[in-house]
Motif scaffolding. Structure first.
Motif, short mmCIF file in Angstrom:
data_model
loop_
_atom_site.label_atom_id
_atom_site.label_comp_id
_atom_site.label_asym_id
_atom_site.label_seq_id
_atom_site.Cartn_x
_atom_site.Cartn_y
_atom_site.Cartn_z
N ASP A 140 111.66 -27.38 42.80
CA ASP A 140 113.00 -27.85 42.46
C ASP A 140 112.96 -29.37 42.37
O ASP A 140 112.83 -30.06 43.38
CB ASP A 140 113.99 -27.39 43.54
CG ASP A 140 115.40 -27.97 43.34
OD1 ASP A 140 115.66 -28.52 42.26
OD2 ASP A 140 116.21 -27.86 44.28
N CYS B 227 112.78 -25.63 38.46
CA CYS B 227 114.13 -25.94 38.02
C CYS B 227 114.37 -27.42 38.28
O CYS B 227 113.60 -28.05 39.01
CB CYS B 227 115.16 -25.07 38.74
SG CYS B 227 115.11 -25.17 40.54
N ILE C 26 114.54 -24.55 34.17
CA ILE C 26 115.97 -24.28 34.03
C ILE C 26 116.76 -25.20 34.96
O ILE C 26 116.20 -25.78 35.90
CB ILE C 26 116.30 -22.80 34.33
CG1 ILE C 26 116.00 -22.46 35.81
CG2 ILE C 26 115.55 -21.88 33.38
CD1 ILE C 26 116.47 -21.07 36.21
N THR D 223 118.74 -26.46 38.06
CA THR D 223 118.75 -26.00 39.45
C THR D 223 120.01 -25.19 39.78
O THR D 223 119.91 -24.12 40.40
CB THR D 223 118.61 -27.18 40.41
OG1 THR D 223 117.34 -27.81 40.19
CG2 THR D 223 118.71 -26.74 41.86
N ALA E 200 119.64 -21.66 38.73
CA ALA E 200 118.75 -20.89 39.61
C ALA E 200 119.49 -20.46 40.87
O ALA E 200 119.37 -19.31 41.31
CB ALA E 200 117.52 -21.73 39.97
N LEU F 18 114.50 -18.69 40.97
CA LEU F 18 113.35 -18.71 40.05
C LEU F 18 112.52 -17.44 40.20
O LEU F 18 112.15 -16.80 39.21
CB LEU F 18 112.49 -19.94 40.32
CG LEU F 18 113.08 -21.30 39.96
CD1 LEU F 18 112.22 -22.42 40.54
CD2 LEU F 18 113.21 -21.45 38.45
#
Length: 459
Positions: free
Chosen positions: A8, A66, A225, A227, A230, A439
Protein backbone atom coordinates in the motif's frame (compact mmCIF):
# COMPACT_ATOMS: atom_id res chain seq x y z
CA UNK A 1 6.52 -20.62 0.24
CA UNK A 2 3.44 -19.27 -1.52
CA UNK A 3 4.09 -15.69 -0.40
CA UNK A 4 1.95 -12.85 -1.73
CA UNK A 5 3.46 -9.39 -1.26
CA UNK A 6 0.73 -6.80 -0.72
CA UNK A 7 1.88 -3.17 -0.88
CA UNK A 8 0.00 0.00 0.00
CA UNK A 9 1.71 3.18 -1.23
CA UNK A 10 0.27 5.62 1.29
CA UNK A 11 0.57 9.40 1.50
CA UNK A 12 2.99 9.05 4.44
CA UNK A 13 4.11 5.41 4.60
CA UNK A 14 4.56 2.57 2.14
CA UNK A 15 3.17 -0.44 3.98
CA UNK A 16 3.97 -3.99 2.94
CA UNK A 17 2.31 -7.20 4.13
CA UNK A 18 3.53 -10.71 3.33
CA UNK A 19 0.87 -13.43 3.32
CA UNK A 20 1.42 -17.17 3.10
CA UNK A 21 -1.69 -18.16 1.15
CA UNK A 22 -1.16 -21.86 1.85
CA UNK A 23 -1.17 -21.29 5.61
CA UNK A 24 -3.73 -18.50 5.33
CA UNK A 25 -1.72 -16.20 7.58
CA UNK A 26 0.16 -12.90 7.64
CA UNK A 27 3.83 -13.84 8.10
CA UNK A 28 5.54 -10.44 7.98
CA UNK A 29 4.82 -6.71 7.93
CA UNK A 30 7.06 -3.74 7.18
CA UNK A 31 6.71 -0.05 6.41
CA UNK A 32 8.91 2.73 5.09
CA UNK A 33 8.45 6.43 4.39
CA UNK A 34 6.81 6.96 0.98
CA UNK A 35 9.27 8.49 -1.48
CA UNK A 36 6.84 9.94 -4.03
CA UNK A 37 8.94 13.13 -4.37
CA UNK A 38 11.92 11.20 -5.71
CA UNK A 39 11.10 7.66 -6.79
CA UNK A 40 8.28 5.69 -5.21
CA UNK A 41 10.23 2.46 -5.66
CA UNK A 42 12.81 3.64 -3.09
CA UNK A 43 10.19 3.38 -0.36
CA UNK A 44 9.07 0.05 -1.82
CA UNK A 45 12.56 -1.46 -1.65
CA UNK A 46 13.07 -0.11 1.87
CA UNK A 47 9.88 -1.84 3.00
CA UNK A 48 10.88 -5.00 1.14
CA UNK A 49 14.20 -5.02 2.98
CA UNK A 50 12.24 -5.08 6.23
CA UNK A 51 10.24 -8.08 5.01
CA UNK A 52 13.41 -9.93 4.03
CA UNK A 53 14.89 -9.31 7.48
CA UNK A 54 11.94 -11.24 8.89
CA UNK A 55 11.62 -14.02 6.29
CA UNK A 56 15.04 -14.27 4.71
CA UNK A 57 15.54 -14.40 0.96
CA UNK A 58 12.50 -15.54 -1.04
CA UNK A 59 10.74 -15.07 -4.37
CA UNK A 60 7.14 -13.91 -3.98
CA UNK A 61 4.49 -15.89 -5.77
CA UNK A 62 2.74 -12.62 -6.62
CA UNK A 63 3.15 -8.90 -5.92
CA UNK A 64 0.05 -6.70 -5.71
CA UNK A 65 -0.31 -3.03 -4.83
CA UNK A 66 -2.67 -0.15 -4.19
CA UNK A 67 -1.92 3.53 -3.79
CA UNK A 68 -3.13 6.77 -2.24
CA UNK A 69 0.26 8.46 -2.66
CA UNK A 70 0.59 12.00 -4.02
CA UNK A 71 -2.83 12.94 -2.69
CA UNK A 72 -4.65 9.93 -4.12
CA UNK A 73 -7.20 10.30 -6.89
CA UNK A 74 -8.71 13.81 -6.75
CA UNK A 75 -12.26 14.00 -8.09
CA UNK A 76 -14.73 16.86 -8.49
CA UNK A 77 -18.36 15.86 -9.02
CA UNK A 78 -21.22 17.91 -10.39
CA UNK A 79 -24.94 17.22 -10.49
CA UNK A 80 -28.31 18.91 -10.64
CA UNK A 81 -30.07 18.64 -7.25
CA UNK A 82 -27.92 18.35 -4.08
CA UNK A 83 -29.87 15.42 -2.58
CA UNK A 84 -30.34 13.56 -5.87
CA UNK A 85 -28.03 13.56 -8.93
CA UNK A 86 -25.26 15.49 -7.15
CA UNK A 87 -25.33 12.96 -4.31
CA UNK A 88 -25.42 10.05 -6.77
CA UNK A 89 -22.37 11.50 -8.53
CA UNK A 90 -20.51 11.84 -5.22
CA UNK A 91 -21.38 8.25 -4.20
CA UNK A 92 -20.08 6.91 -7.53
CA UNK A 93 -16.79 8.79 -7.20
CA UNK A 94 -16.24 7.81 -3.57
CA UNK A 95 -17.03 4.12 -4.12
CA UNK A 96 -14.39 4.02 -6.89
CA UNK A 97 -11.70 5.03 -4.42
CA UNK A 98 -11.41 8.71 -5.26
CA UNK A 99 -10.96 11.63 -2.92
CA UNK A 100 -14.05 13.69 -3.67
CA UNK A 101 -12.66 17.17 -3.11
CA UNK A 102 -15.80 19.11 -4.05
CA UNK A 103 -19.37 18.46 -5.16
CA UNK A 104 -21.35 21.10 -7.07
CA UNK A 105 -25.08 21.42 -7.70
CA UNK A 106 -27.11 23.33 -10.29
CA UNK A 107 -25.33 25.53 -12.86
CA UNK A 108 -21.61 26.09 -12.27
CA UNK A 109 -20.73 29.69 -11.49
CA UNK A 110 -17.67 31.65 -12.51
CA UNK A 111 -16.39 31.41 -8.92
CA UNK A 112 -16.83 27.60 -8.96
CA UNK A 113 -15.01 27.40 -12.30
CA UNK A 114 -12.06 29.23 -10.75
CA UNK A 115 -12.22 26.89 -7.76
CA UNK A 116 -11.95 23.85 -10.04
CA UNK A 117 -8.83 25.32 -11.65
CA UNK A 118 -7.24 25.71 -8.19
CA UNK A 119 -8.21 22.18 -7.13
CA UNK A 120 -6.49 20.64 -10.18
CA UNK A 121 -8.61 17.48 -10.18
CA UNK A 122 -7.63 14.25 -11.89
CA UNK A 123 -11.24 13.60 -12.90
CA UNK A 124 -14.42 15.66 -13.14
CA UNK A 125 -17.59 13.55 -12.94
CA UNK A 126 -20.37 15.44 -14.74
CA UNK A 127 -23.95 14.34 -14.10
CA UNK A 128 -27.37 15.94 -13.98
CA UNK A 129 -30.97 15.13 -14.82
CA UNK A 130 -32.77 11.81 -14.99
CA UNK A 131 -33.05 10.22 -18.44
CA UNK A 132 -35.48 12.32 -20.46
CA UNK A 133 -35.50 15.05 -17.82
CA UNK A 134 -33.67 18.35 -17.41
CA UNK A 135 -31.08 18.98 -20.16
CA UNK A 136 -30.24 22.61 -19.55
CA UNK A 137 -27.99 22.24 -16.50
CA UNK A 138 -25.92 19.38 -17.94
CA UNK A 139 -25.29 21.25 -21.21
CA UNK A 140 -24.58 24.56 -19.48
CA UNK A 141 -22.08 22.88 -17.14
CA UNK A 142 -20.47 21.08 -20.08
CA UNK A 143 -19.90 24.49 -21.70
CA UNK A 144 -18.33 25.87 -18.52
CA UNK A 145 -16.09 22.83 -18.08
CA UNK A 146 -15.03 22.97 -21.74
CA UNK A 147 -13.63 26.44 -21.04
CA UNK A 148 -12.03 25.50 -17.70
CA UNK A 149 -8.24 25.32 -17.59
CA UNK A 150 -6.68 22.04 -16.51
CA UNK A 151 -5.55 18.67 -17.80
CA UNK A 152 -8.27 16.48 -16.31
CA UNK A 153 -10.56 13.76 -17.58
CA UNK A 154 -14.32 14.35 -17.79
CA UNK A 155 -16.71 11.46 -17.22
CA UNK A 156 -20.19 12.34 -18.49
CA UNK A 157 -22.79 10.32 -16.60
CA UNK A 158 -26.02 12.32 -16.80
CA UNK A 159 -29.28 12.53 -18.72
CA UNK A 160 -28.79 10.29 -21.76
CA UNK A 161 -30.94 12.64 -23.86
CA UNK A 162 -28.28 15.33 -23.46
CA UNK A 163 -25.04 13.40 -22.85
CA UNK A 164 -24.14 13.08 -26.54
CA UNK A 165 -24.42 16.84 -27.05
CA UNK A 166 -22.46 17.42 -23.82
CA UNK A 167 -19.72 15.16 -25.18
CA UNK A 168 -19.45 17.23 -28.38
CA UNK A 169 -19.23 20.47 -26.38
CA UNK A 170 -16.45 19.10 -24.18
CA UNK A 171 -14.49 17.61 -27.09
CA UNK A 172 -14.66 20.94 -28.88
CA UNK A 173 -13.03 22.43 -25.78
CA UNK A 174 -10.19 19.90 -25.99
CA UNK A 175 -11.24 17.82 -22.98
CA UNK A 176 -10.63 14.08 -22.62
CA UNK A 177 -14.05 12.47 -22.39
CA UNK A 178 -15.56 9.18 -21.27
CA UNK A 179 -19.30 8.71 -21.79
CA UNK A 180 -21.14 6.57 -19.21
CA UNK A 181 -24.65 5.56 -18.29
CA UNK A 182 -26.55 8.00 -16.12
CA UNK A 183 -25.74 7.72 -12.38
CA UNK A 184 -29.48 8.32 -11.75
CA UNK A 185 -31.54 7.21 -14.76
CA UNK A 186 -34.85 7.51 -12.88
CA UNK A 187 -35.95 9.48 -9.84
CA UNK A 188 -34.37 7.96 -6.71
CA UNK A 189 -32.75 5.08 -8.68
CA UNK A 190 -28.97 4.72 -8.40
CA UNK A 191 -26.79 3.36 -11.21
CA UNK A 192 -23.25 4.10 -10.05
CA UNK A 193 -21.40 0.98 -11.24
CA UNK A 194 -20.66 2.21 -14.83
CA UNK A 195 -19.15 5.50 -13.57
CA UNK A 196 -17.30 3.64 -10.84
CA UNK A 197 -15.76 1.27 -13.44
CA UNK A 198 -14.76 4.20 -15.65
CA UNK A 199 -13.00 5.92 -12.75
CA UNK A 200 -11.16 2.74 -11.83
CA UNK A 201 -10.04 2.18 -15.43
CA UNK A 202 -8.81 5.77 -15.70
CA UNK A 203 -6.76 5.34 -12.55
CA UNK A 204 -5.14 2.20 -13.90
CA UNK A 205 -4.52 3.45 -17.45
CA UNK A 206 -3.62 7.09 -16.91
CA UNK A 207 -3.42 8.35 -13.32
CA UNK A 208 -0.78 5.84 -12.26
CA UNK A 209 1.62 7.33 -14.77
CA UNK A 210 0.79 10.89 -13.70
CA UNK A 211 1.47 10.01 -10.05
CA UNK A 212 4.88 8.51 -10.89
CA UNK A 213 3.77 4.97 -10.06
CA UNK A 214 4.34 3.49 -13.52
CA UNK A 215 7.74 2.08 -12.51
CA UNK A 216 6.13 0.37 -9.53
CA UNK A 217 3.34 -0.92 -11.78
CA UNK A 218 5.91 -2.77 -13.89
CA UNK A 219 6.93 -4.81 -10.80
CA UNK A 220 3.37 -5.93 -10.00
CA UNK A 221 1.37 -8.92 -11.17
CA UNK A 222 -1.86 -6.95 -11.27
CA UNK A 223 -2.75 -3.32 -11.96
CA UNK A 224 -2.29 -0.86 -9.10
CA UNK A 225 -5.69 0.23 -7.75
CA UNK A 226 -6.68 3.09 -5.41
CA UNK A 227 -6.14 2.18 -1.75
CA UNK A 228 -9.69 3.20 -0.74
CA UNK A 229 -11.08 0.84 -3.40
CA UNK A 230 -9.04 -2.02 -1.92
CA UNK A 231 -10.36 -1.21 1.57
CA UNK A 232 -13.91 -0.88 0.18
CA UNK A 233 -13.71 -4.35 -1.36
CA UNK A 234 -12.19 -5.80 1.84
CA UNK A 235 -15.05 -4.37 3.92
CA UNK A 236 -17.66 -5.69 1.51
CA UNK A 237 -16.07 -9.15 1.63
CA UNK A 238 -15.86 -9.06 5.44
CA UNK A 239 -19.54 -8.17 5.64
CA UNK A 240 -21.01 -10.54 3.05
CA UNK A 241 -18.59 -13.48 3.22
CA UNK A 242 -17.39 -15.71 0.39
CA UNK A 243 -18.30 -19.28 -0.49
CA UNK A 244 -18.54 -21.36 2.67
CA UNK A 245 -16.81 -18.68 4.74
CA UNK A 246 -19.42 -16.50 6.45
CA UNK A 247 -19.07 -12.76 6.84
CA UNK A 248 -19.68 -10.64 9.92
CA UNK A 249 -22.88 -9.01 8.73
CA UNK A 250 -23.52 -5.27 8.93
CA UNK A 251 -20.44 -3.24 9.82
CA UNK A 252 -18.71 0.12 9.63
CA UNK A 253 -14.99 0.77 9.22
CA UNK A 254 -12.91 3.88 9.86
CA UNK A 255 -9.53 4.34 8.19
CA UNK A 256 -8.02 7.40 9.86
CA UNK A 257 -4.96 8.54 7.94
CA UNK A 258 -2.67 11.53 7.79
CA UNK A 259 -4.66 13.38 5.11
CA UNK A 260 -8.20 12.00 5.29
CA UNK A 261 -10.64 9.90 7.28
CA UNK A 262 -12.37 7.31 5.13
CA UNK A 263 -15.62 5.84 6.46
CA UNK A 264 -17.24 2.68 5.10
CA UNK A 265 -20.66 1.23 5.90
CA UNK A 266 -21.84 -2.19 4.78
CA UNK A 267 -25.53 -2.16 5.68
CA UNK A 268 -28.88 -1.78 3.95
CA UNK A 269 -29.54 1.38 5.97
CA UNK A 270 -33.32 1.02 5.72
CA UNK A 271 -35.50 2.71 8.36
CA UNK A 272 -35.74 0.73 11.59
CA UNK A 273 -38.47 2.83 13.23
CA UNK A 274 -41.22 3.45 10.71
CA UNK A 275 -39.65 6.50 9.05
CA UNK A 276 -39.91 7.09 5.30
CA UNK A 277 -36.83 7.72 3.15
CA UNK A 278 -36.36 11.25 1.86
CA UNK A 279 -34.25 11.57 -1.30
CA UNK A 280 -32.37 8.56 -2.64
CA UNK A 281 -31.94 5.20 -0.96
CA UNK A 282 -28.20 4.85 -0.46
CA UNK A 283 -26.39 1.63 -1.48
CA UNK A 284 -25.54 -1.26 0.83
CA UNK A 285 -21.82 -0.56 0.36
CA UNK A 286 -21.01 3.11 0.90
CA UNK A 287 -17.82 5.10 1.36
CA UNK A 288 -17.33 8.71 2.33
CA UNK A 289 -13.98 10.48 2.49
CA UNK A 290 -13.37 13.54 4.61
CA UNK A 291 -10.52 15.57 3.12
CA UNK A 292 -10.49 18.05 6.01
CA UNK A 293 -10.28 15.36 8.71
CA UNK A 294 -6.83 13.83 9.00
CA UNK A 295 -4.21 13.37 11.71
CA UNK A 296 -1.25 15.07 10.03
CA UNK A 297 -1.67 16.88 6.71
CA UNK A 298 -5.24 17.98 7.57
CA UNK A 299 -4.70 18.47 11.30
CA UNK A 300 -5.09 22.26 11.32
CA UNK A 301 -8.37 21.95 9.40
CA UNK A 302 -9.57 19.29 11.84
CA UNK A 303 -8.76 21.48 14.82
CA UNK A 304 -10.68 24.38 13.27
CA UNK A 305 -13.75 22.12 13.00
CA UNK A 306 -13.35 21.02 16.63
CA UNK A 307 -13.17 24.60 17.86
CA UNK A 308 -16.38 25.41 15.96
CA UNK A 309 -18.00 22.65 18.04
CA UNK A 310 -16.53 24.05 21.25
CA UNK A 311 -14.32 20.99 21.76
CA UNK A 312 -10.92 20.40 23.41
CA UNK A 313 -11.35 23.33 25.81
CA UNK A 314 -9.69 21.20 28.49
CA UNK A 315 -6.30 21.58 26.79
CA UNK A 316 -3.93 24.56 26.80
CA UNK A 317 -4.36 26.17 23.33
CA UNK A 318 -0.62 26.90 23.15
CA UNK A 319 0.24 23.22 23.72
CA UNK A 320 -2.27 22.19 21.05
CA UNK A 321 -0.73 24.73 18.65
CA UNK A 322 2.74 23.36 19.42
CA UNK A 323 1.63 19.81 18.58
CA UNK A 324 -0.09 20.91 15.37
CA UNK A 325 3.07 22.68 14.23
CA UNK A 326 5.28 19.69 15.12
CA UNK A 327 3.00 17.42 13.05
CA UNK A 328 3.03 19.83 10.13
CA UNK A 329 6.84 19.90 10.08
CA UNK A 330 7.20 16.11 10.51
CA UNK A 331 4.10 14.18 9.34
CA UNK A 332 5.59 10.87 10.48
CA UNK A 333 5.94 11.99 14.11
CA UNK A 334 4.26 10.00 16.90
CA UNK A 335 3.29 11.27 20.37
CA UNK A 336 5.99 9.14 21.98
CA UNK A 337 9.42 9.68 23.54
CA UNK A 338 10.22 13.38 23.65
CA UNK A 339 6.68 14.09 22.38
CA UNK A 340 4.90 11.82 24.88
CA UNK A 341 3.29 14.77 26.67
CA UNK A 342 1.20 15.41 23.54
CA UNK A 343 -0.38 11.91 23.59
CA UNK A 344 -3.65 13.05 25.30
CA UNK A 345 -4.01 15.87 22.74
CA UNK A 346 -3.41 13.52 19.83
CA UNK A 347 -5.93 11.01 21.22
CA UNK A 348 -8.55 13.73 21.66
CA UNK A 349 -8.00 14.91 18.08
CA UNK A 350 -8.46 11.33 16.84
CA UNK A 351 -11.65 10.92 18.87
CA UNK A 352 -13.06 14.10 17.39
CA UNK A 353 -12.08 12.85 13.92
CA UNK A 354 -14.25 9.78 14.58
CA UNK A 355 -17.19 11.81 15.82
CA UNK A 356 -17.15 14.36 12.99
CA UNK A 357 -16.62 11.86 10.17
CA UNK A 358 -19.38 9.60 11.58
CA UNK A 359 -21.77 12.55 11.67
CA UNK A 360 -21.16 13.17 7.96
CA UNK A 361 -21.56 9.51 6.97
CA UNK A 362 -24.66 8.34 8.85
CA UNK A 363 -28.23 9.29 8.13
CA UNK A 364 -30.56 11.53 10.13
CA UNK A 365 -34.19 11.33 11.13
CA UNK A 366 -36.47 14.36 11.31
CA UNK A 367 -39.93 14.77 12.84
CA UNK A 368 -42.49 16.28 10.45
CA UNK A 369 -46.01 17.39 11.27
CA UNK A 370 -48.61 16.80 8.55
CA UNK A 371 -52.41 17.18 8.38
CA UNK A 372 -52.57 13.42 9.01
CA UNK A 373 -50.39 13.60 12.08
CA UNK A 374 -46.75 13.23 13.03
CA UNK A 375 -44.39 11.33 10.69
CA UNK A 376 -40.62 10.80 10.57
CA UNK A 377 -38.41 11.43 7.56
CA UNK A 378 -35.04 9.66 7.16
CA UNK A 379 -32.28 11.03 4.97
CA UNK A 380 -29.29 8.73 4.43
CA UNK A 381 -28.67 5.36 6.07
CA UNK A 382 -29.97 4.11 9.41
CA UNK A 383 -26.88 2.49 10.93
CA UNK A 384 -28.21 2.13 14.47
CA UNK A 385 -28.06 -1.68 14.39
CA UNK A 386 -24.63 -2.14 12.84
CA UNK A 387 -22.98 -5.07 14.63
CA UNK A 388 -19.29 -4.17 14.28
CA UNK A 389 -17.14 -1.06 14.08
CA UNK A 390 -13.60 -1.58 12.75
CA UNK A 391 -10.77 0.87 13.40
CA UNK A 392 -7.75 1.13 11.10
CA UNK A 393 -5.01 3.67 10.36
CA UNK A 394 -1.92 4.63 12.31
CA UNK A 395 -3.57 7.20 14.61
CA UNK A 396 -5.92 4.48 15.89
CA UNK A 397 -3.64 1.44 15.83
CA UNK A 398 -0.76 3.20 17.62
CA UNK A 399 -2.92 4.94 20.21
CA UNK A 400 -2.53 3.84 23.87
CA UNK A 401 -6.33 3.54 24.18
CA UNK A 402 -7.89 2.97 20.74
CA UNK A 403 -11.23 1.88 22.21
CA UNK A 404 -11.87 5.33 23.68
CA UNK A 405 -11.20 6.86 20.27
CA UNK A 406 -13.46 4.45 18.39
CA UNK A 407 -16.31 4.80 20.89
CA UNK A 408 -16.84 8.28 19.48
CA UNK A 409 -18.35 6.52 16.44
CA UNK A 410 -21.13 5.13 18.66
CA UNK A 411 -24.30 7.07 19.45
CA UNK A 412 -24.46 9.27 22.52
CA UNK A 413 -27.21 11.69 23.66
CA UNK A 414 -25.34 14.66 22.20
CA UNK A 415 -25.74 13.16 18.70
CA UNK A 416 -29.46 14.09 18.68
CA UNK A 417 -31.07 12.74 15.47
CA UNK A 418 -27.96 11.05 14.02
CA UNK A 419 -28.55 7.39 13.12
CA UNK A 420 -25.18 6.20 14.49
CA UNK A 421 -24.57 2.63 15.73
CA UNK A 422 -25.87 2.08 19.24
CA UNK A 423 -24.47 -1.21 20.53
CA UNK A 424 -21.62 -2.29 18.28
CA UNK A 425 -18.63 -4.48 19.04
CA UNK A 426 -15.36 -2.66 18.37
CA UNK A 427 -12.63 -4.42 16.38
CA UNK A 428 -9.07 -3.18 15.85
CA UNK A 429 -7.22 -3.80 12.59
CA UNK A 430 -3.97 -3.94 14.56
CA UNK A 431 -1.95 -5.22 11.59
CA UNK A 432 -3.31 -2.57 9.20
CA UNK A 433 -4.52 -5.39 7.00
CA UNK A 434 -7.64 -3.99 5.34
CA UNK A 435 -6.02 -2.64 2.16
CA UNK A 436 -3.84 -5.73 1.73
CA UNK A 437 -6.79 -8.08 2.19
CA UNK A 438 -8.72 -6.12 -0.42
CA UNK A 439 -5.88 -6.84 -2.84
CA UNK A 440 -5.65 -10.51 -1.87
CA UNK A 441 -9.43 -10.90 -2.15
CA UNK A 442 -9.25 -10.48 -5.90
CA UNK A 443 -7.60 -13.88 -6.25
CA UNK A 444 -8.09 -15.57 -2.83
CA UNK A 445 -11.27 -14.17 -1.26
CA UNK A 446 -11.80 -16.92 1.31
CA UNK A 447 -8.18 -16.71 2.49
CA UNK A 448 -8.46 -12.93 2.82
CA UNK A 449 -11.70 -13.28 4.75
CA UNK A 450 -10.27 -15.83 7.20
CA UNK A 451 -7.23 -13.63 7.83
CA UNK A 452 -9.40 -10.61 8.59
CA UNK A 453 -11.67 -12.55 10.92
CA UNK A 454 -8.72 -14.01 12.82
CA UNK A 455 -6.49 -10.91 12.96
CA UNK A 456 -9.05 -8.25 13.94
CA UNK A 457 -9.04 -7.98 17.74
CA UNK A 458 -12.11 -7.07 19.78
CA UNK A 459 -11.32 -4.30 22.26
Amino acid sequence: MGIYLLTDFGSTYTKMTAVDVEKGAIVAFSKSFTTIETDVTEGYYNALAGIRQQLGDFTPKASLACSSAAGGLKIVSSGLVPDLTAKASRLAAASAGGKVVKTYSYELTEFEQEEIVKIKPDILLLSGGIDGGNKKVLLQNASVIAETEGDFFVIVAGNRSASGEAQKILEAGGKKIILCENVMPAFGKLNIEPAKSAIRDLFIENIVSAKGLDKAMAMMDMEIIPTPLAVYEACELLSKGSGSEKGLGELMAYDLGGATCDVYSMADGLPKSGAFISGIQEPFAKRTVEGDIGMRYSLHALYDLIREEGGMAEFDPEEVADWLNICKAAPDVLPQGEHAKFAPIDASLAGWAMRLSAARHVGYVERIFTPSGEVFSQEGKDLTRVEYIIGSGGAIINAPDPKTILQEAIYSPRDLNALKPQKSKILLDKENALAGMGLLARSHPEVALRIMKSSFTEI
